[in-house]
Design a protein around this motif. Sequence first.
Motif, PDB file in Angstrom:
ATOM      1  N   ASP A  46      30.361  41.659  46.667  1.00  0.00           N
ATOM      2  CA  ASP A  46      31.470  41.603  45.724  1.00  0.00           C
ATOM      3  C   ASP A  46      31.327  40.428  44.766  1.00  0.00           C
ATOM      4  O   ASP A  46      30.787  39.373  45.134  1.00  0.00           O
ATOM      5  N   MET A  47      31.858  40.600  43.575  1.00  0.00           N
ATOM      6  CA  MET A  47      31.837  39.542  42.573  1.00  0.00           C
ATOM      7  C   MET A  47      32.693  38.367  43.018  1.00  0.00           C
ATOM      8  O   MET A  47      33.795  38.543  43.558  1.00  0.00           O
ATOM      9  N   VAL A  48      32.189  37.166  42.768  1.00  0.00           N
ATOM     10  CA  VAL A  48      32.935  35.942  43.052  1.00  0.00           C
ATOM     11  C   VAL A  48      33.378  35.268  41.754  1.00  0.00           C
ATOM     12  O   VAL A  48      34.552  34.955  41.575  1.00  0.00           O
ATOM     13  N   ALA A  49      32.415  35.030  40.869  1.00  0.00           N
ATOM     14  CA  ALA A  49      32.716  34.335  39.621  1.00  0.00           C
ATOM     15  C   ALA A  49      31.666  34.695  38.588  1.00  0.00           C
ATOM     16  O   ALA A  49      30.493  34.894  38.923  1.00  0.00           O
ATOM     17  N   VAL A  50      32.109  34.756  37.330  1.00  0.00           N
ATOM     18  CA  VAL A  50      31.225  35.115  36.224  1.00  0.00           C
ATOM     19  C   VAL A  50      31.479  34.155  35.066  1.00  0.00           C
ATOM     20  O   VAL A  50      32.629  33.757  34.830  1.00  0.00           O
ATOM     21  N   GLY A  55      30.899  31.122  27.497  1.00  0.00           N
ATOM     22  CA  GLY A  55      31.622  30.200  28.359  1.00  0.00           C
ATOM     23  C   GLY A  55      32.902  30.743  28.956  1.00  0.00           C
ATOM     24  O   GLY A  55      33.620  30.027  29.662  1.00  0.00           O
ATOM     25  N   MET A  56      33.211  32.015  28.705  1.00  0.00           N
ATOM     26  CA  MET A  56      34.406  32.599  29.327  1.00  0.00           C
ATOM     27  C   MET A  56      34.132  32.846  30.808  1.00  0.00           C
ATOM     28  O   MET A  56      33.025  33.255  31.172  1.00  0.00           O
ATOM     29  N   THR A  57      35.152  32.617  31.627  1.00  0.00           N
ATOM     30  CA  THR A  57      34.981  32.739  33.067  1.00  0.00           C
ATOM     31  C   THR A  57      35.941  33.766  33.660  1.00  0.00           C
ATOM     32  O   THR A  57      37.014  34.038  33.096  1.00  0.00           O
ATOM     33  N   ASN A  58      35.554  34.290  34.800  1.00  0.00           N
ATOM     34  CA  ASN A  58      36.395  35.221  35.542  1.00  0.00           C
ATOM     35  C   ASN A  58      36.114  35.022  37.027  1.00  0.00           C
ATOM     36  O   ASN A  58      34.957  34.782  37.406  1.00  0.00           O
ATOM     37  N   TYR A  59      37.163  35.117  37.836  1.00  0.00           N
ATOM     38  CA  TYR A  59      37.040  34.868  39.272  1.00  0.00           C
ATOM     39  C   TYR A  59      37.726  35.981  40.058  1.00  0.00           C
ATOM     40  O   TYR A  59      38.718  36.557  39.599  1.00  0.00           O
ATOM     41  N   ARG A  60      37.229  36.231  41.269  1.00  0.00           N
ATOM     42  CA  ARG A  60      37.972  37.114  42.141  1.00  0.00           C
ATOM     43  C   ARG A  60      39.233  36.378  42.574  1.00  0.00           C
ATOM     44  O   ARG A  60      39.260  35.143  42.674  1.00  0.00           O
ATOM     45  N   ASP A  61      40.293  37.121  42.841  1.00  0.00           N
ATOM     46  CA  ASP A  61      41.589  36.497  43.085  1.00  0.00           C
ATOM     47  C   ASP A  61      41.564  35.516  44.249  1.00  0.00           C
ATOM     48  O   ASP A  61      42.202  34.464  44.201  1.00  0.00           O
ATOM     49  N   ARG A  66      40.201  27.453  43.665  1.00  0.00           N
ATOM     50  CA  ARG A  66      39.347  26.746  44.634  1.00  0.00           C
ATOM     51  C   ARG A  66      37.895  26.653  44.153  1.00  0.00           C
ATOM     52  O   ARG A  66      37.217  25.656  44.439  1.00  0.00           O
ATOM     53  N   PHE A  67      37.424  27.668  43.463  1.00  0.00           N
ATOM     54  CA  PHE A  67      36.038  27.704  42.990  1.00  0.00           C
ATOM     55  C   PHE A  67      36.006  27.499  41.473  1.00  0.00           C
ATOM     56  O   PHE A  67      36.893  27.954  40.758  1.00  0.00           O
TER      57      PHE A  67
END
Length: 116
Positions: A46-50, A55-61, A66-67
């Motif tokens: 599963d995706m964790v962070a992109v 420079g745009m970021t996305n995180y799993r909920d 925390r990350f």
Amino acid sequence: QVQLVESGGGLVQPGGSLRLSCEASGNIFSMYTMGWYRQPLGQQRDMVAVITSGGMTNYRDSVKGRFTISRDNAKNTVVLQMNSLKAEDTAVYYCFAQLDRAPMSWGRGTQVTVSS
């Protein structure tokens, strides 16, 4: 295809921190979307962070707050800073790179174990 090498995994107690690094080959690193997936034993990846080339970021909920993912284009490196680690963060963490809609390139993975 870009080559990726991860480092920084290990064993940490709950509440602790780890810093994962991924170094990429090639000279167009800045154009790639980079990130991290993780795969707990016996489960899907599963995706964790992109982080995009812009420079745009996305995180799993479950890791938001925390990350933190960051990149250094001068060093061809993407970093995942993981704080307040929990047992459920235990997994093999894989770095990936993707240029536009091309197939993703993957590293070999690094084990993160959160346990007391």
